[in-house]
Design an enzyme around this catalytic site. Structure first.
Site, mmCIF file in Angstrom:
data_model
loop_
_atom_site.group_PDB
_atom_site.id
_atom_site.type_symbol
_atom_site.label_atom_id
_atom_site.label_comp_id
_atom_site.label_asym_id
_atom_site.label_seq_id
_atom_site.Cartn_x
_atom_site.Cartn_y
_atom_site.Cartn_z
ATOM 1 N N HIS A 77 0.870 -1.168 0.000
ATOM 2 C CA HIS A 77 0.000 0.000 0.000
ATOM 3 C C HIS A 77 0.912 1.225 0.000
ATOM 4 C CE1 HIS A 77 -3.189 -2.756 1.955
ATOM 5 N NE2 HIS A 77 -3.424 -2.644 0.651
ATOM 6 N N GLU A 128 1.699 3.322 3.097
ATOM 7 C CA GLU A 128 2.274 2.661 4.267
ATOM 8 C C GLU A 128 3.768 2.520 4.012
ATOM 9 O OE1 GLU A 128 -0.032 -0.908 4.759
ATOM 10 O OE2 GLU A 128 -1.925 0.208 4.805
ATOM 11 N N HIS A 154 3.422 -3.784 6.415
ATOM 12 C CA HIS A 154 2.326 -2.828 6.273
ATOM 13 C C HIS A 154 2.357 -1.820 7.423
ATOM 14 C CE1 HIS A 154 -0.158 -4.972 3.097
ATOM 15 N NE2 HIS A 154 0.766 -5.875 3.397
ATOM 16 N N GLU A 208 2.242 -5.681 10.602
ATOM 17 C CA GLU A 208 1.731 -4.314 10.777
ATOM 18 C C GLU A 208 2.677 -3.610 11.739
ATOM 19 O OE1 GLU A 208 -0.855 -2.947 9.275
ATOM 20 O OE2 GLU A 208 -1.798 -4.693 8.335
#
Length: 665
Positions: free
Chosen positions: A250, A253, A395, A487
């Site tokens: 993404h 990110e 991410h 994450e």
């Protein structure tokens, strides 16, 4: 062209006005002379050439080594223009060395009534150290830095234009504390161009263990550039596991992108400095790093942050918020983590069938009639072409590790625990990263809205939130690769001040994760003649997910400690089973080889009704996306040569454009 480049370019046009022509190509490049037939006697004069005024001498000579008759000739040519812009073009790489050596040719030292040539050894060392920087921006090595033509040997009485600089650097290094870090990394954000340059320079500095290669192009034509670290880069070695780290899927990110750029520099530097842990990792593993899977999305996100920098600091935008969506998708506004074939649904539909395989599920033909992003296409080809064992996709937006399945086993349930057959192995992978991270597994760590403290910083993806078409599920169901999603934190686009602290929080986790590929078992499946069998299947009793052997018959199977029964099979060969015990204190993968005996091949009714092995090879069966790899060609069928971005610096002046800077001319 960026605004700063335009301002710089305009300022150059004001000072470079009446410019003489330059003649020749290749080895014969040089300035034109109006009186070529008249040979001028060289004359010493004061050195007064802006960018060359801090040389270790004060007098130069004209005509110079290149044939410029006057200071104005030298100052007006493309050679001098190149020296004035190289610092910016190379992002400071090789400065001031490249300028000082260039000036020693353009404004040579006057010794008596002749020009003293700079040392050939200095030129050759400069090219070894800086050639990669020119390659990174697709620029040829300048003709006037030809070490054979314009430089001399020590026996010929040369001088070293870098002698003063080297002395000052040695004095500075002597004053450094031995406790200071040996690997120096600049913890700043990098543009796409800077990222490509950094990765190419890193690979060139460590060419014995690293190389860069391209997976393909983004929607807007940007390179999907990966860097590989291995004892023998570019080669798959027998039983050497392959691992990949992917960032910036993404585009907004961005922390993962930066961490992977830093990791590449760290591996190169620490290996060279003799870090035994890094050397052992690189010598036993083939590591692939793709810092940016979505460079187009990054451009959008970076532009948004730049635009918001002058706004009210109380306004909830800029690096912290970044709209949470700007640049998330690619240039087609496709969310790449929803764009992969939905093999999880295929699995759920057929899971009750005894004959249906739960591994290496083929891509349905219907997938190719949808919208497939170039980035997705390139990633799928990459995943299929290399026998990856494990992977991590970095991410942002939370602080947690999620693992497959990401798509719920009940389509109406948004949050439903949906385990793979390798649930225990996936949890171990996730735990490896989370427990090695500075704060991820701590119960008192601030989270970003979700409650992961009971789980120690890890969660099943579908239990967190369900979505189809994810990359991790595709890796697992289509290949042998086991991928987790990392994450990295609440802030998708942290400030530059946070980059170094984030590197410290994640460095150990990244190293530990890469080292964890050396667990479970590995081996080679061979026939009675000792040849490896490609495509043989390794099954583990109780785990309905098999792995297959690579080109030379080698395989890897991530398994937790315990007793396992393994079975190796292949079409036309016997079936062999072995019992294996993996103790808890194993520090590396156990080696379990198989030798299969050829047997008569009998028709299998399953091959007729469930021909999965054959259809796995079907990829882009209608050649709808072949254009992503097609080279643009001109009217005469020749490959069209796009001029590099820096060409505008030189093409607007009255001198002949310096085609000697183009690599393919």
């Amino acid at each position: 062209m960026h605004f700063a480049q335009i301002v710089f370019f305009l300022s150059l046009t004001q000072c470079l006005c009446a410019l003489p022509q330059h003649c020749g190509t290749g080895d014969n490049v040089g300035p034109c002379s109006n009186n070529a037939a008249v040979e001028e006697k060289p004359k010493c004069t004061e050195l007064n050439l802006g960018y060359c005024n801090n040389m270790d001498y004060s007098r130069t000579l004209y005509p110079n080594i290149l044939g410029h008759r006057t200071q104005l000739d030298a100052e007006s040519g493309p050679e001098y223009l190149l020296l004035t812009v190289l610092h910016g073009l190379l992002n400071g790489e090789c400065s001031p060395d490249i300028r000082l050596v260039g000036c020693s040719v353009l404004a040579p030292r006057c010794r008596g009534d002749r020009a003293a040539k700079p040392c050939r050894g200095t030129c050759e060392e400069l090219r070894r150290q800086c050639g990669h920087a020119f390659e990174a921006i697709d620029m040829a090595w300048p003709y006037f830095l030809d070490c054979d033509r314009f430089f001399a040997s020590t026996e010929e009485g040369c001088y070293d234009p870098l002698a003063g600089l080297k002395a000052r650097q040695e004095q500075s290094f002597a004053s450094l504390s031995p406790d200071e870090p040996s690997t120096i990394i600049q913890f700043t954000y990098t543009t796409n161009g800077q990222m490509y340059g950094l990765l190419k320079r890193t690979a060139a500095k460590c060419s014995h263990i690293a190389q860069v290669y391209s997976l393909g192009r983004s929607t807007e034509g940007r390179d999907l550039l990966a860097i590989e670290f291995s004892r023998n880069p570019g080669q798959h070695e027998l039983m050497e596991p392959e691992i990949k780290l992917v960032g910036n899927m993404h585009g907004n990110e961005v922390l993962g992108r930066q961490l992977l750029i830093y990791l590449a520099q760290y591996l190169c530097s620490e290996y060279t400095l003799g870090n035994e842990r890094v050397q052992a990792l690189v010598n036993s593993t083939r590591i692939h790093i793709l810092a940016s899977m979505n460079p187009d999305g990054y451009e959008l996100a970076a532009a948004e942050v730049e635009d918001s920098s002058d706004r009210d600091p109380n306004h909830q935008e800029g690096p912290l918020m970044n709209g949470w969506t700007n640049g998330r998708g690619n240039a087609q506004n496709i969310d790449l983590n929803r764009n992969f074939p939905d093999l999880t649904s295929v699995l759920y539909r057929n899971r009750r069938s005894r004959h249906y395989r739960t591994d290496h599920i083929p891509i349905p033909d219907s997938f190719w009639f949808g919208k497939v992003a170039p980035e997705t296409y390139a990633m799928m080809k990459w995943i299929r072409s290399i026998p990856f064992v494990q992977s991590a996709s970095l991410h942002g937006g939370e602080l947690v590790i999620s693992y497959p399945f990401d798509f719920s086993r009940h389509p109406q349930e948004e949050r439903m625990f949906s385990a793979t057959p390798d649930e225990l192995a996936f949890k171990h992978l996730a735990r490896t990263y989370a427990d090695s991270h500075a704060t991820m597994s701590n119960n008192d760590t601030d989270r970003c809205g979700a409650s992961f403290y009971r789980n120690g910083g890890i969660i099943n993806g579908a239990l967190w939130y369900s979505f189809a078409g994810g990359m991790s599920d595709f890796n697992y169901l289509h290949t042998n690769c086991m991928e987790i999603t990392v994450e990295l934190g609440c802030d998708k686009y942290p400030t530059e001040a946070e980059l170094y602290p984030e590197w410290k929080r994640n460095k150990e986790a990244l190293l530990s994760f890469m080292e964890s590929v050396h667990r479970g078992i590995k081996g080679v499946v061979r026939d009675m003649d000792g040849y490896g069998i490609k495509g043989a299947t390794i099954a583990v009793r109780g785990i309905r997910k098999d792995v297959t052997t690579a080109e030379d018959g080698d395989y890897w199977r991530l398994l937790n400690p315990g007793t396992h029964i393994l079975t190796a099979t292949a079409k036309g060969y016997s079936r062999v089973s072995k019992r294996v015990r993996l103790p808890h204190n194993m520090l590396k993968a156990g080696v379990v080889d198989f030798v299969l005996k050829k047997v008569p091949l009998e028709p299998d009714i399953d091959d007729h009704f469930f021909p999965m092995a054959d259809s796995w090879e079907r990829f882009d069966p209608y050649n709808q996306f072949e254009r992503y790899g097609v080279v643009a060609r001109g009217e005469e069928g020749l490959e069209r040569q796009e001029k590099p971005w820096w060409w505008n610096y030189f093409s607007q002046f009255s001198f002949s454009p310096p085609t000697w800077l183009l690599r393919n001319v």
